[in-house]
Design an enzyme around this catalytic site. Structure first.
Site, short mmCIF file in Angstrom:
data_model
loop_
_atom_site.label_atom_id
_atom_site.label_comp_id
_atom_site.label_asym_id
_atom_site.label_seq_id
_atom_site.Cartn_x
_atom_site.Cartn_y
_atom_site.Cartn_z
N GLU A 97 0.82 -1.18 -0.14
CA GLU A 97 -0.10 -0.02 -0.08
C GLU A 97 0.88 1.20 0.09
O GLU A 97 1.70 1.43 0.77
CB GLU A 97 -0.84 0.02 1.15
CG GLU A 97 -1.79 1.09 1.39
CD GLU A 97 -2.57 1.69 0.16
OE1 GLU A 97 -3.30 0.54 -0.35
OE2 GLU A 97 -2.46 2.67 -0.10
N THR B 257 -6.01 2.23 -5.19
CA THR B 257 -5.75 0.66 -5.10
C THR B 257 -6.68 -0.08 -5.99
O THR B 257 -6.04 -1.13 -6.61
CB THR B 257 -6.14 0.51 -3.71
OG1 THR B 257 -5.33 1.04 -2.78
CG2 THR B 257 -6.05 -1.20 -3.79
N HIS C 13 -1.03 3.90 5.07
CA HIS C 13 -1.87 4.63 4.18
C HIS C 13 -2.02 5.82 4.52
O HIS C 13 -1.99 6.31 6.00
CB HIS C 13 -3.07 3.87 4.32
CG HIS C 13 -4.31 4.09 3.25
ND1 HIS C 13 -4.94 5.58 3.71
CD2 HIS C 13 -4.94 3.57 2.30
CE1 HIS C 13 -6.01 5.60 2.70
NE2 HIS C 13 -5.87 4.33 1.80
N ASP D 108 1.33 0.06 -5.08
CA ASP D 108 0.16 0.10 -5.74
C ASP D 108 -0.02 1.77 -6.34
O ASP D 108 -0.46 1.77 -7.47
CB ASP D 108 -0.98 -0.27 -5.04
CG ASP D 108 -1.18 0.56 -3.75
OD1 ASP D 108 -2.59 0.75 -3.23
OD2 ASP D 108 -0.55 1.47 -3.37
N HIS D 109 0.52 2.67 -5.70
CA HIS D 109 0.42 3.90 -6.26
C HIS D 109 1.19 5.08 -5.44
O HIS D 109 1.87 4.43 -4.11
CB HIS D 109 -1.05 4.45 -6.12
CG HIS D 109 -1.68 4.39 -5.15
ND1 HIS D 109 -1.46 4.86 -3.86
CD2 HIS D 109 -2.60 3.39 -4.75
CE1 HIS D 109 -2.27 4.48 -2.80
NE2 HIS D 109 -2.85 3.54 -3.47
C1 GP9 Z 1 -8.81 -0.27 1.30
C2 GP9 Z 1 -7.37 -0.12 0.84
C3 GP9 Z 1 -6.75 1.38 0.51
O1 GP9 Z 1 -9.23 -1.39 1.40
O2 GP9 Z 1 -7.14 -1.05 0.00
O3 GP9 Z 1 -7.33 1.48 -0.71
P1 GP9 Z 1 -6.91 3.04 -1.29
O4 GP9 Z 1 -7.29 4.17 -0.50
O5 GP9 Z 1 -5.06 3.12 -1.41
O6 GP9 Z 1 -7.30 2.95 -2.91
MN MN Z 2 -3.66 1.99 -2.12
#
Ligand code: GP9
Ligand code: MN
Length: 432
Positions: A38, A82, A200, A259-260
């Site tokens: 993440e 994500t 996150h 992922d980003h």
């Molecule tokens: C939510 C987690 C975060 O389940 O995958 O998603 P994001 O905010 O990074 O798109």
């Molecule tokens: Mn994400």
């Protein structure tokens, strides 16, 4: 309509790139751990705060002799964040220019996704994520992708207590520890996707969960980033130690990807401080979109691979290593191990980068030096930029057509892949 799919497939055929056959099937039949990191950006690799490595475990993994590590690999997400990363990783289809493709089309569309394909190659497929099953419409989308199992928050004991606060998913150390024990029970070979979440926005963390110093940019939603990244790294290290004891480390392929971006472009001054620069150009912002992509397997010839690529390329690269032919499949990415790779990286907003030029926020740069360059009086740039832009626009437009027109329902040339029946998948506890 079927004719629309035919046109898309003609575009893909025209721009197809042969996979690197020397890698074809080298990892055939091995278990696959697909580890989704993440908000993890490439600049964190080998990065230090007060002389201390933020992510020592991921750094060691990145430099391991059996890890193929890509250092020009970019995130290509749009607003789907994500879920766009997952759409690309599982299908080699882009997200949409606005909103989330997985949310809007995940339930109803026909896909030819990695879990469904590997499921027909004798794999048991499972996704693990310590958040509610409905987030990003995963519980429905995963049935369309053909996951046999989806272990969401409901499958983990006292998962709320295991979260930093209920709004967040489970803490990565607790999530990965419990997930490893689930994975041990899976029939082999398995394809297991593990999605972390602690690292996150806004990167706050329980004091007892970190001993790592925050950065001192003064930006409150940035300075915790290295602390949650360090925590994620520790969780990853603990997972690897456990898997080494169980033997799963040796007979599995590990694919890791960020992922980003974690720090958005609204934090330019903080980014400048983190990168030790006086100011941030649009070239720097383009570079800041890099995320890790690593593939580890015992016996795999590792090294740092400089091929320019992005999340759209993960699926064809993995399928080739697993010896799964994807001829005729509707995928917008290419094998990153191919020597003939065109190395054009399309960003979701139509900007792009290649080893020669970068176009970002309507400015052009020399990709090697970061020097801004201008179309005027630069015929080489003009010609290349026109060709690259056309390819980027066509790729994004054709991918959007596949998603918004649900064109794969018309697909006849799937090779030996059979269309799946979504109703045959039931993630009971995740539907609550
Ligand atoms: C939510 C987690 C975060 O389940 O995958 O998603 P994001 O905010 O990074 O798109
Ligand atoms: Mn994400």
């Amino acid at each position: 309509k079927p004719a629309d799919l035919a046109k898309v497939q003609a575009f893909l055929k025209e721009n197809s790139i042969p996979a690197n056959m020397s890698y074809y099937g080298t990892e055939k039949g091995k278990n696959v751990f697909m580890i989704h990191l993440e908000s993890f950006q490439q600049f964190l690799i080998d990065y230090k705060v007060d002389g201390q490595e933020v992510t020592p475990n991921l750094n060691a993994f990145y430099h391991d002799q059996n890890t193929l590590s890509f250092d020009n690999f970019y995130n290509q997400v749009g607003q789907g964040k994500t879920s766009d990363a997952e759409m690309m990783q599982e299908n080699s289809l882009y997200g949409l220019s606005t909103g989330s493709a997985m949310t809007k089309y995940g339930t109803s569309n026909t896909f030819e996704a990695t879990p469904a394909i590997l499921g027909q190659q004798g794999y048991t497929t499972a996704a693990f994520h310590g958040d509610v099953p409905t987030f990003w419409n995963r519980n429905n989308s995963y049935k369309s992708f053909g996951y046999n199992y989806f272990f969401s928050k409901n499958f983990y004991k006292n998962s709320d207590k295991a979260s930093y606060n209920v709004g967040y998913g489970m803490k990565d150390k607790l999530f990965l520890q419990a997930t490893a024990q689930y994975i041990e029970q899976l029939p082999q070979p398995f394809y297991a996707k593990l999605i972390t979440v602690t690292n996150h926005y806004p990167y706050d963390i329980d004091k007892e969960d970190t001993t790592f110093p925050a950065t001192k940019t003064g930006d409150s939603t940035v300075d915790g980033y290295v602390q949650t990244a360090h925590y994620l790294d520790q969780a990853f290290g603990e997972l690897m130690d456990y898997l080494k004891q169980t033997g799963l480390y040796d007979n599995s392929v590990f694919v890791l990807y960020g992922d980003h971006y974690g720090i958005s472009e609204n934090h330019k001054s903080a980014i400048a401080q983190l990168l030790g620069k006086d100011s941030i150009s649009n070239y720097d912002l383009a570079q800041f979109q890099k995320v890790p992509f690593m593939i580890h397997a015992t016996g795999l010839q590792g090294g740092i691979n400089h091929t320019y690529g992005g999340e759209i390329d993960m699926m064809p690269t993995l399928m080739n290593l697993l010896g799964v032919s994807t001829d005729g499949m509707t995928m917008f990415g290419h094998d990153l191990l191919s020597q003939q790779n065109s190395q054009v990286v399309a960003f979701r907003d139509g900007d792009w980068t290649t080893p020669t030029y970068t176009k970002y926020r309507n400015q052009y740069f020399d990709s090697k030096t970061g020097q801004q360059i201008y179309l005027k009086d630069n015929p080489a740039l003009k010609a290349t930029a026109a060709r690259v832009q056309a390819y980027v626009n066509d790729s994004l437009t054709n991918s959007d057509k596949v998603i918004t027109g649900d064109l794969l329902r018309f697909d006849k040339n799937r090779g030996n892949f059979q269309k799946i029946d979504k109703k045959s998948y039931d993630y009971t506890k995740t539907d609550t």
